[in-house]
Design a protein around this motif. Structure first.
Motif, PDB file in Angstrom:
ATOM      1  N   PRO A 411       0.813  -1.261  -0.087  1.00  0.00           N
ATOM      2  CA  PRO A 411      -0.026   0.049   0.058  1.00  0.00           C
ATOM      3  C   PRO A 411       0.859   1.274  -0.049  1.00  0.00           C
ATOM      4  N   THR A 412       0.220   2.297  -0.529  1.00  0.00           N
ATOM      5  CA  THR A 412       0.951   3.676  -0.768  1.00  0.00           C
ATOM      6  C   THR A 412       0.778   4.190   1.066  1.00  0.00           C
ATOM      7  N   ILE A 413       1.954   4.673   1.202  1.00  0.00           N
ATOM      8  CA  ILE A 413       1.887   5.394   2.697  1.00  0.00           C
ATOM      9  C   ILE A 413       2.533   6.846   2.584  1.00  0.00           C
ATOM     10  N   GLY A 414       1.715   7.682   1.796  1.00  0.00           N
ATOM     11  CA  GLY A 414       2.265   9.082   1.762  1.00  0.00           C
ATOM     12  C   GLY A 414       3.004   9.007   0.404  1.00  0.00           C
ATOM     13  N   GLY A 415       3.788  10.217   0.291  1.00  0.00           N
ATOM     14  CA  GLY A 415       4.518  10.409  -0.965  1.00  0.00           C
ATOM     15  C   GLY A 415       4.246  11.653  -1.640  1.00  0.00           C
ATOM     16  N   ALA A 416       4.866  11.679  -2.886  1.00  0.00           N
ATOM     17  CA  ALA A 416       4.675  13.072  -4.021  1.00  0.00           C
ATOM     18  C   ALA A 416       3.247  12.787  -4.683  1.00  0.00           C
ATOM     19  N   ILE A 417       2.307  13.296  -3.997  1.00  0.00           N
ATOM     20  CA  ILE A 417       0.721  12.883  -4.720  1.00  0.00           C
ATOM     21  C   ILE A 417      -0.084  14.191  -4.646  1.00  0.00           C
ATOM     22  N   ALA A 418      -0.697  14.184  -5.719  1.00  0.00           N
ATOM     23  CA  ALA A 418      -1.602  15.347  -5.759  1.00  0.00           C
ATOM     24  C   ALA A 418      -3.026  14.940  -6.164  1.00  0.00           C
ATOM     25  N   SER A 419      -4.280  15.471  -5.826  1.00  0.00           N
ATOM     26  CA  SER A 419      -5.391  15.138  -6.199  1.00  0.00           C
ATOM     27  C   SER A 419      -5.716  13.594  -5.875  1.00  0.00           C
ATOM     28  N   GLY A 420      -5.357  13.183  -5.068  1.00  0.00           N
ATOM     29  CA  GLY A 420      -5.648  11.634  -4.834  1.00  0.00           C
ATOM     30  C   GLY A 420      -6.859  11.305  -4.017  1.00  0.00           C
ATOM     31  N   ALA A 421      -7.236  12.304  -3.334  1.00  0.00           N
ATOM     32  CA  ALA A 421      -8.605  11.934  -2.187  1.00  0.00           C
ATOM     33  C   ALA A 421      -9.718  11.450  -3.073  1.00  0.00           C
ATOM     34  N   PRO A 422     -10.375  10.762  -2.498  1.00  0.00           N
ATOM     35  CA  PRO A 422     -10.365  10.053  -1.116  1.00  0.00           C
ATOM     36  C   PRO A 422      -9.719   8.898  -1.125  1.00  0.00           C
ATOM     37  N   ILE A 423      -8.960   8.433  -2.265  1.00  0.00           N
ATOM     38  CA  ILE A 423      -8.090   7.104  -1.842  1.00  0.00           C
ATOM     39  C   ILE A 423      -6.591   7.291  -1.587  1.00  0.00           C
ATOM     40  N   MET A 424      -5.964   8.327  -1.714  1.00  0.00           N
ATOM     41  CA  MET A 424      -4.887   8.210  -1.103  1.00  0.00           C
ATOM     42  C   MET A 424      -4.411   9.776  -0.818  1.00  0.00           C
ATOM     43  N   GLU A 425      -3.390   9.865   0.184  1.00  0.00           N
ATOM     44  CA  GLU A 425      -2.896  11.092   0.763  1.00  0.00           C
ATOM     45  C   GLU A 425      -1.086  11.287   0.917  1.00  0.00           C
ATOM     46  N   ALA A 426      -1.152  12.567   0.286  1.00  0.00           N
ATOM     47  CA  ALA A 426       0.370  13.078   0.293  1.00  0.00           C
ATOM     48  C   ALA A 426       0.978  13.435   1.493  1.00  0.00           C
TER      49      ALA A 426
END
Length: 604
Positions: A411-426
């Motif tokens: 699973p992704t635990i943070g990172g360099a992400i944008a516009s990921g809600a509601p599935i992932m968090e930066a």
């Protein structure tokens, strides 16, 4: 309603200085912001350190007008008040050029147009700059402006960034066509996006976007275009191919360490500062996407100096006004920026803040170059016992292996992400599974305890060590499948403390490479099961001070989901992986096949 070359009209609001309700009879420079997010809307990042309530685009326009400019806010094609059909990224260069032409023909424009905007509002600026309109006089690109969307932003290392899917769903709901069609809205609103993320890959009429076919179409096109070719060199997503033609005007490229456009900002800065005579500046902060006025990213706090507000200017509006005043006013204001402004993370107490975050700390530094002078690439070799060391391995044969099961990805635990809600968090987080993180299968389990994650780390450091620059790993690998992914993640391991009895494994940056593209992204070469290959995996840049007593850690795996689509290991075409199978993947670390992490260490 400004007319484009194909006859469509784009909704554009003009803000002009006035006295007693009457516009001033004066030609002034124009500041142009083009957006797909509603020219009357509010962006979550447009807050200040003192006031956490974001301000709307019209409110911010008033500040710029009072600074002595005309402001033009425009809805992109097919969005909100503008005509046409929205196709993400690919119409923005010509539409921007036609808008600049229209602006310069107005009596209240002095013939000069500058641009500003965040994220998509930066992408449209770069698309425009690639066409070099003569009137484009200055730019401030905040977290965007694709150097190459194939290499970061839409894909990375050949894998597909699934933030494009969450973005498409959110903005299909906000589209004019949805607003005008209750049945379409109802069909979109009934979709369970989390359930759909467990049913990948998607296809025509089999996705949460089926009721919005124009959004489904471009998303699947991005997903399935795995080879780097003509699709990926179009204006709007490939500044690399336009650097020589790119406008020669004063420009700022700003991003942050937990933003998906960190590579874009640093690449654009390097290429354009070497080619142009006008000033080109780089700003890199410790934030997530657009969150320039807060001290934290995820569960980590970077201290009171972290916000842009107070460190670079009183506010982001004040910084941009100072930038435009330096190049558009007579007499000009002072240049407010050094060539490179970097925030180096680290140096904090490691305790828990009153808000419950890790105090990691950090500080701003002015530099003349990127990477800074004095940075040296230094080898850290992977050891079969899990070490990360300066000593080259001596074993004649040594390896570690694991099974990558596409049905149970890491699973992704943070990172360099944008516009990921509601599935992932930066942002930065302790690297352990939990209910906050999509795809977690165990509560509070460290990723280091998973069977499909290889962990390599140094002993506790005997002295502080500063890493600043791009990150790269060279892995000698083998697999029993014809294709698979390899991922890397650089981690700063805080030692155990009263606040964090098990320590805190803080993610800094990540990389991925789909093995079929190991010889080049413009063609595919399947793996021969059991054969050993060398993979060069590029990770995002970072700037971090590893304190004495901390450990440098590298995690190696074969998935990082839902940040990236999961490789089915089957060799099927991109976006069509319907027959996933487990892959037994191996990383070699011996005298003749020494896998290594290359760290840019500042030695001055």
């Amino acid at each position: 309603m400004v007319v484009m070359r194909d006859g469509l009209h784009l909704a554009t609001d003009i803000y002009r200085p006035a006295r007693n309700g009457q516009p001033l009879d004066q030609a002034l420079p124009v500041l142009l912001e083009r957006t797909p997010y509603d020219k009357l809307g509010t962006n979550h990042g447009d807050r200040t350190r003192q006031n956490p309530v974001p301000r709307s685009k019209p409110e911010l326009a008033v500040d710029f007008v009072r600074g002595g400019y005309v402001v033009a806010l425009q809805d992109c094609r097919g969005r909100y008040g503008s005509e046409g059909v929205f196709e993400k990224y690919l119409n923005e260069g010509e539409d921007g050029y036609d808008t600049v032409d229209w602006l310069t023909a107005q009596a209240w424009c002095d013939g000069r147009v500058a641009t500003l905007g965040l994220s998509y509002g930066a992408h449209v600026q770069s698309a425009l700059a690639c066409l070099a309109p003569p009137a484009l006089a200055a730019m401030f690109l905040d977290s965007g402006g694709f150097s190459s969307a194939y290499h970061s932003g839409i894909r990375q290392g050949g894998a597909f960034e699934l933030k494009q899917a969450t973005w498409a769903y959110k903005h299909a709901l906000l589209s004019p066509a949805t607003k005008a069609d209750p049945a379409r809205r109802a069909a979109l609103e009934t979709q369970d996006l989390r359930a759909w993320f467990r049913l990948m890959p998607w296809s025509e009429n089999h996705s949460p976007l089926s009721a919005a076919p124009e959004y489904e179409k471009y998303l699947l096109e991005q997903w399935r275009n795995g080879l780097f070719g003509p699709y990926w060199t179009q204006n709007g997503i490939y500044a690399r191919g336009f650097y020589d033609a790119y406008v020669d005007a004063p420009m700022v490229h700003m991003s942050s360490w937990f933003d998906p456009y960190a590579v874009t900002a640093t690449e654009n800065y390097l290429a354009l500062s070497a080619r142009k005579t006008s000033p080109v500046k780089l700003i890199m902060g410790p934030w997530t996407h657009g969150q320039r006025s807060v001290t934290h990213a995820g569960d980590v706090d970077f201290g009171s100096d972290a916000p842009l507000d107070g460190a670079l200017a009183e506010s982001f509006v004040a910084l941009r006004l100072a930038w435009f005043d330096a190049w558009l006013k007579t007499p000009p204001g002072p240049d407010p920026l050094p060539p490179v402004k970097l925030f180096v993370m680290g140096g904090g107490s490691g305790r828990k803040t009153p808000e419950g975050r890790l105090d990691h700390g950090g500080r701003w530094r002015d530099e003349t170059a990127w990477p800074p002078e004095g940075v040296e690439a230094t080898d850290y070799f992977l050891d079969v016992d899990g070490g990360l060391t300066a000593d080259r391995p001596r074993e004649t044969q040594a390896y570690r292996e694991y099974v990558h099961d596409p049905l149970h990805p890491v699973p992704t635990i943070g990172g360099a992400i944008a516009s990921g809600a509601p599935i992932m968090e930066a942002g930065a987080f302790d690297q352990r599974e939990g209910p906050r993180f999509f795809g977690s299968e165990a509560f509070d389990r460290p990723l280091a305890d998973r069977d499909d994650v290889l962990v390599f780390q140094t002993p506790p450091l005997e002295a502080d060590l500063e890493v600043v620059g791009p990150i790269r790993a060279e892995l000698h690998i083998a697999s029993d499948c014809v294709d698979t992914d390899f991922t890397i993640k650089l981690i700063d391991v805080h030692p155990p403390s009263d606040d964090y009895p098990e320590g805190f494994a803080m993610n800094l940056t990540h990389g991925v490479l789909r093995a079929r593209y190991r010889e080049g992204f413009d063609h595919e070469v399947r793996l021969e099961p059991g054969q050993v290959y060398v993979l060069e995996i590029e990770a995002f840049p970072t700037a971090n001070l590893f304190l004495k007593g901390h450990r440098i850690r590298l995690d190696v795996a074969s998935s990082n989901f839902p940040h990236f689509d999961v490789n089915p290991n089957s060799g099927e075409p991109e976006g069509y992986g319907l027959t996933p199978r487990p892959a037994r993947n191996r990383v070699y670390m011996d005298a003749t096949r020494a896998s290594r992490l290359l760290l840019p260490i500042l030695k001055r």
